[in-house]
Design an enzyme around this catalytic site. Structure first.
Site, short mmCIF file in Angstrom:
data_model
loop_
_atom_site.label_atom_id
_atom_site.label_comp_id
_atom_site.label_asym_id
_atom_site.label_seq_id
_atom_site.Cartn_x
_atom_site.Cartn_y
_atom_site.Cartn_z
N LYS A 1 66.56 -20.18 0.28
CA LYS A 1 65.21 -19.42 -0.16
C LYS A 1 65.47 -19.03 -1.75
O LYS A 1 66.31 -18.18 -1.96
CB LYS A 1 64.97 -18.15 0.66
CG LYS A 1 63.33 -17.81 0.71
CD LYS A 1 63.04 -16.89 1.74
CE LYS A 1 61.95 -16.01 1.43
NZ LYS A 1 61.65 -14.93 2.31
N SER B 1 56.14 -7.63 -1.11
CA SER B 1 57.16 -7.95 -2.33
C SER B 1 56.46 -9.25 -3.20
O SER B 1 56.66 -9.33 -4.32
CB SER B 1 58.39 -8.09 -1.72
OG SER B 1 59.02 -7.13 -0.89
N ARG C 1 52.27 -3.84 8.98
CA ARG C 1 51.27 -3.35 8.27
C ARG C 1 49.93 -3.63 8.82
O ARG C 1 49.18 -2.89 8.79
CB ARG C 1 51.28 -3.98 6.86
CG ARG C 1 52.52 -3.45 6.10
CD ARG C 1 52.81 -4.51 5.04
NE ARG C 1 52.98 -5.91 5.35
CZ ARG C 1 53.59 -7.15 4.49
NH1 ARG C 1 53.75 -6.95 3.35
NH2 ARG C 1 53.59 -8.11 5.26
N HIS D 1 58.69 -0.36 1.81
CA HIS D 1 59.83 -0.38 2.43
C HIS D 1 60.49 1.05 2.63
O HIS D 1 60.93 1.36 3.56
CB HIS D 1 60.74 -1.40 1.73
CG HIS D 1 60.59 -2.86 1.72
ND1 HIS D 1 60.36 -3.50 0.67
CD2 HIS D 1 60.10 -3.64 2.76
CE1 HIS D 1 60.14 -4.85 0.93
NE2 HIS D 1 59.96 -4.87 2.28
O1 PNS Z 1 61.47 -9.62 5.00
P1 PNS Z 1 61.43 -10.80 5.73
O2 PNS Z 1 61.55 -11.87 5.01
O3 PNS Z 1 60.22 -10.68 6.86
O4 PNS Z 1 62.81 -10.51 6.84
C1 PNS Z 1 62.73 -11.60 7.73
C2 PNS Z 1 64.12 -11.41 8.56
C3 PNS Z 1 65.62 -11.40 7.46
C4 PNS Z 1 64.34 -10.25 9.27
C5 PNS Z 1 64.40 -12.70 9.39
O5 PNS Z 1 64.37 -13.99 8.76
C6 PNS Z 1 66.00 -12.82 10.05
O6 PNS Z 1 66.39 -11.92 11.03
N1 PNS Z 1 66.74 -13.59 9.76
C7 PNS Z 1 67.97 -13.90 10.14
C8 PNS Z 1 68.24 -15.18 10.76
C9 PNS Z 1 68.16 -15.26 12.26
O7 PNS Z 1 68.46 -14.30 13.02
N2 PNS Z 1 66.85 -15.96 12.58
C10 PNS Z 1 66.51 -15.91 14.01
C11 PNS Z 1 65.09 -14.86 14.11
S1 PNS Z 1 64.51 -14.88 15.82
#
Ligand code: PNS
Length: 162
Positions: free
Chosen positions: A44, A131, A93, A20
């Site tokens: 979560k 993570s 990645r 990150h």
């Molecule tokens: O580190 P991660 O868990 O891969 O991040 C995922 C994240 C936080 C970027 C994604 O879950 C997100 O944007 N969630 C917010 C809710 C939202 O907008 N959902 C629709 C996405 S298309």
């Protein structure tokens, strides 16, 4: 003076890793202002609270003047619009990340056509880092000192066994 372009780097960061941080450092060079945005996801279960993750990230990016750390809940596109952000930064990645990232980027574009998703590659040394694996290795007694910022190692130790 033209308004600074704001970019969001959203994620769970539970915990933040050197991968990150590598991406944040690359993004900080490209974008005027970068906001690292932690999702507040009540549904979560996480190891670290959002506040703990904010503290660890703030400590890890304090050398980067144009980077700040925040949290958000609800839709990412709504938070982006509140912040005046025009770009979402995500790291890819390996090919395995691509399918999920493509789906998310296209859905976000559908929801907010003015918002662009930009993908960047972390350094190859971080291409296998996540993570989830950091937590697993730590839980099983492995050394994670070379995988995460020092502040994360300290916080993991402070938690004891996880
Ligand atoms: O580190 P991660 O868990 O891969 O991040 C995922 C994240 C936080 C970027 C994604 O879950 C997100 O944007 N969630 C917010 C809710 C939202 O907008 N959902 C629709 C996405 S298309």
């Amino acid at each position: 003076m033209a308004r600074a372009h704001v970019t969001l780097y959203p994620g769970s960061f539970d915990p933040p890793t050197n991968g990150h941080l590598d991406l944040i450092e690359r993004g900080a060079k490209l974008f005027d202002r970068l906001i690292v945005a932690i999702l507040r996801n009540e549904g979560k279960t996480s190891l670290f609270s959002v506040e703990e993750r904010m503290e660890m990230l703030r400590e890890s990016v304090k050398h980067l003047a144009n980077v700040s750390v925040d949290s958000f809940d609800g839709l990412l596109v709504r938070y982006a619009s509140d912040q005046g952000a025009r770009v979402i930064l995500r790291g890819i990645r390996a090919v395995s990340d691509y399918e999920f990232e493509l789906q998310m980027a296209l859905m976000n574009r559908k929801l907010e056509p003015g918002l662009e998703t930009v993908f960047m590659l972390p350094g190859e040394a971080y291409s296998y880092l996540s993570s989830r694996l950091v937590k697993e290795i730590y839980r099983l007694g492995g050394d994670v000192g070379h995988l995460v910022p020092a502040v994360v190692v300290d916080r993991l130790k402070a938690k004891g066994s996880i």
